[in-house]
Design a protein around this motif. Sequence first.
Motif, PDB file in Angstrom:
ATOM      1  N   GLY A  15       0.704  -1.244  -0.050  1.00  0.00           N
ATOM      2  CA  GLY A  15      -0.007   0.133  -0.034  1.00  0.00           C
ATOM      3  C   GLY A  15       0.927   1.345   0.117  1.00  0.00           C
ATOM      4  N   GLY A  16       2.085   1.147   0.330  1.00  0.00           N
ATOM      5  CA  GLY A  16       2.895   2.355   0.500  1.00  0.00           C
ATOM      6  C   GLY A  16       3.555   2.845  -1.159  1.00  0.00           C
ATOM      7  N   SER A  17       4.420   3.707  -1.019  1.00  0.00           N
ATOM      8  CA  SER A  17       4.795   4.352  -2.344  1.00  0.00           C
ATOM      9  C   SER A  17       6.505   4.348  -2.175  1.00  0.00           C
ATOM     10  CB  SER A  17       4.254   5.749  -2.504  1.00  0.00           C
ATOM     11  OG  SER A  17       2.920   5.781  -2.445  1.00  0.00           O
ATOM     12  N   LEU A  18       7.030   4.513  -3.380  1.00  0.00           N
ATOM     13  CA  LEU A  18       8.353   4.487  -3.741  1.00  0.00           C
ATOM     14  C   LEU A  18       8.816   5.087  -5.054  1.00  0.00           C
ATOM     15  CD1 LEU A  18      10.919   3.429  -1.982  1.00  0.00           C
ATOM     16  CD2 LEU A  18      11.021   1.527  -3.335  1.00  0.00           C
ATOM     17  N   ARG A  19       9.636   5.698  -5.054  1.00  0.00           N
ATOM     18  CA  ARG A  19      10.161   6.388  -6.506  1.00  0.00           C
ATOM     19  C   ARG A  19      11.540   5.801  -6.791  1.00  0.00           C
ATOM     20  NH1 ARG A  19      10.913  12.502  -8.809  1.00  0.00           N
ATOM     21  NH2 ARG A  19      12.958  12.332  -7.577  1.00  0.00           N
ATOM     22  N   LEU A  20      11.757   5.187  -7.902  1.00  0.00           N
ATOM     23  CA  LEU A  20      13.092   4.711  -8.318  1.00  0.00           C
ATOM     24  C   LEU A  20      13.611   5.571  -9.228  1.00  0.00           C
ATOM     25  CD1 LEU A  20      12.369   0.903  -8.843  1.00  0.00           C
ATOM     26  CD2 LEU A  20      13.026   2.019  -6.862  1.00  0.00           C
ATOM     27  N   SER A  21      14.973   5.648  -9.417  1.00  0.00           N
ATOM     28  CA  SER A  21      15.626   6.677 -10.151  1.00  0.00           C
ATOM     29  C   SER A  21      16.747   6.212 -11.109  1.00  0.00           C
ATOM     30  CB  SER A  21      16.359   8.049  -9.408  1.00  0.00           C
ATOM     31  OG  SER A  21      15.278   8.663  -8.700  1.00  0.00           O
ATOM     32  N   CYS A  22      17.123   6.446 -12.258  1.00  0.00           N
ATOM     33  CA  CYS A  22      17.988   5.957 -13.145  1.00  0.00           C
ATOM     34  C   CYS A  22      18.598   7.091 -13.783  1.00  0.00           C
ATOM     35  CB  CYS A  22      17.510   4.950 -14.097  1.00  0.00           C
ATOM     36  SG  CYS A  22      18.531   4.339 -15.218  1.00  0.00           S
ATOM     37  N   ALA A  23      19.928   7.150 -13.277  1.00  0.00           N
ATOM     38  CA  ALA A  23      20.821   8.135 -13.873  1.00  0.00           C
ATOM     39  C   ALA A  23      21.751   7.696 -15.058  1.00  0.00           C
ATOM     40  CB  ALA A  23      21.735   8.889 -12.877  1.00  0.00           C
ATOM     41  N   ALA A  24      21.497   8.254 -16.237  1.00  0.00           N
ATOM     42  CA  ALA A  24      22.198   7.800 -17.325  1.00  0.00           C
ATOM     43  C   ALA A  24      23.362   8.537 -17.726  1.00  0.00           C
ATOM     44  CB  ALA A  24      21.087   7.775 -18.620  1.00  0.00           C
ATOM     45  N   SER A  25      24.468   7.947 -18.091  1.00  0.00           N
ATOM     46  CA  SER A  25      25.718   8.925 -18.914  1.00  0.00           C
ATOM     47  C   SER A  25      26.174   7.912 -19.977  1.00  0.00           C
ATOM     48  CB  SER A  25      26.808   8.818 -17.633  1.00  0.00           C
ATOM     49  OG  SER A  25      27.056   7.641 -17.203  1.00  0.00           O
ATOM     50  N   GLY A  26      27.021   8.695 -20.770  1.00  0.00           N
ATOM     51  CA  GLY A  26      27.705   7.892 -21.894  1.00  0.00           C
ATOM     52  C   GLY A  26      26.794   7.711 -23.115  1.00  0.00           C
ATOM     53  N   LEU A  27      25.626   8.148 -23.110  1.00  0.00           N
ATOM     54  CA  LEU A  27      24.794   8.184 -24.118  1.00  0.00           C
ATOM     55  C   LEU A  27      23.858   9.320 -24.567  1.00  0.00           C
ATOM     56  CD1 LEU A  27      21.586   5.891 -23.345  1.00  0.00           C
ATOM     57  CD2 LEU A  27      23.036   7.032 -21.738  1.00  0.00           C
ATOM     58  N   THR A  28      23.227   9.606 -25.620  1.00  0.00           N
ATOM     59  CA  THR A  28      22.666  10.722 -25.843  1.00  0.00           C
ATOM     60  C   THR A  28      21.166  10.680 -25.215  1.00  0.00           C
ATOM     61  OG1 THR A  28      23.870  11.361 -27.846  1.00  0.00           O
ATOM     62  CG2 THR A  28      21.938  12.354 -27.472  1.00  0.00           C
ATOM     63  N   PHE A  29      20.849  10.941 -24.070  1.00  0.00           N
ATOM     64  CA  PHE A  29      19.786  10.541 -23.413  1.00  0.00           C
ATOM     65  C   PHE A  29      18.601  10.699 -24.002  1.00  0.00           C
ATOM     66  CE2 PHE A  29      17.476   8.906 -19.548  1.00  0.00           C
ATOM     67  CZ  PHE A  29      16.660   9.821 -19.465  1.00  0.00           C
ATOM     68  N   SER A  30      18.417  11.983 -24.608  1.00  0.00           N
ATOM     69  CA  SER A  30      17.052  12.559 -25.226  1.00  0.00           C
ATOM     70  C   SER A  30      16.733  11.700 -26.375  1.00  0.00           C
ATOM     71  CB  SER A  30      17.360  14.021 -25.391  1.00  0.00           C
ATOM     72  OG  SER A  30      18.115  14.298 -26.557  1.00  0.00           O
ATOM     73  N   ARG A  31      17.620  10.983 -26.988  1.00  0.00           N
ATOM     74  CA  ARG A  31      17.235  10.182 -28.377  1.00  0.00           C
ATOM     75  C   ARG A  31      16.783   8.754 -27.913  1.00  0.00           C
ATOM     76  NH1 ARG A  31      19.525  12.352 -32.706  1.00  0.00           N
ATOM     77  NH2 ARG A  31      19.669  10.270 -33.883  1.00  0.00           N
ATOM     78  N   TYR A  32      16.838   8.385 -26.559  1.00  0.00           N
ATOM     79  CA  TYR A  32      16.558   6.911 -26.262  1.00  0.00           C
ATOM     80  C   TYR A  32      15.300   6.866 -25.623  1.00  0.00           C
ATOM     81  CZ  TYR A  32      20.963   4.735 -27.406  1.00  0.00           C
ATOM     82  OH  TYR A  32      22.127   4.242 -27.608  1.00  0.00           O
ATOM     83  N   ASN A  33      14.525   5.730 -26.037  1.00  0.00           N
ATOM     84  CA  ASN A  33      13.412   5.206 -25.253  1.00  0.00           C
ATOM     85  C   ASN A  33      13.772   4.620 -24.159  1.00  0.00           C
ATOM     86  OD1 ASN A  33      11.452   6.017 -27.685  1.00  0.00           O
ATOM     87  ND2 ASN A  33      12.742   4.544 -28.584  1.00  0.00           N
ATOM     88  N   MET A  34      13.291   4.957 -23.029  1.00  0.00           N
ATOM     89  CA  MET A  34      13.759   4.210 -21.502  1.00  0.00           C
ATOM     90  C   MET A  34      12.650   3.525 -21.124  1.00  0.00           C
ATOM     91  SD  MET A  34      16.882   5.544 -21.580  1.00  0.00           S
ATOM     92  CE  MET A  34      17.070   5.011 -19.886  1.00  0.00           C
ATOM     93  N   ALA A  35      13.153   2.511 -20.306  1.00  0.00           N
ATOM     94  CA  ALA A  35      12.106   1.649 -19.906  1.00  0.00           C
ATOM     95  C   ALA A  35      12.631   1.239 -18.412  1.00  0.00           C
ATOM     96  CB  ALA A  35      11.905   0.582 -20.659  1.00  0.00           C
TER      97      ALA A  35
END
Length: 123
Positions: A15-35
């Motif tokens: 019933g609780g909440s959590l936020r996961l984060s994923c920091a990207a480096s070494g790629l042109t992030f805006s050009r990638y579909n992420m999942a």
Amino acid sequence: QVQLVESGGGLLQAGGSLRLSCAASGLTFSRYNMAWFRQAPGKDREFVAAIMAVMWTDGNTRYADSVKGRFTISRENAKNTVYLQMNAVKREDTAVYYCAALRNYFGVAVDYWGQGTQVTVSS
């Protein structure tokens, strides 16, 4: 060298909440579909959610039926980061959660994987 580094996993009650984060480096992030994918003990890795690259239609998302209405994927291109907001979690959400850079938005083929972060939901 491409790196995807997840953070934010942990132990929480159903019933609780959590936020996961994923920091990207070494790629042109805006050009990638992420999942996000996840893998529970003894099970295959499964798709959770995806968000389209900025260069196509920024903000388009899709979800697995099991998390639709409870999880939200988002991205902050200025920080090269993708998030997974998990609400109303269930015990069956317990898994290692992986960030991924998709080969294309509508598929599940992955170009790059993160190392994973554990999420454990207790009753």
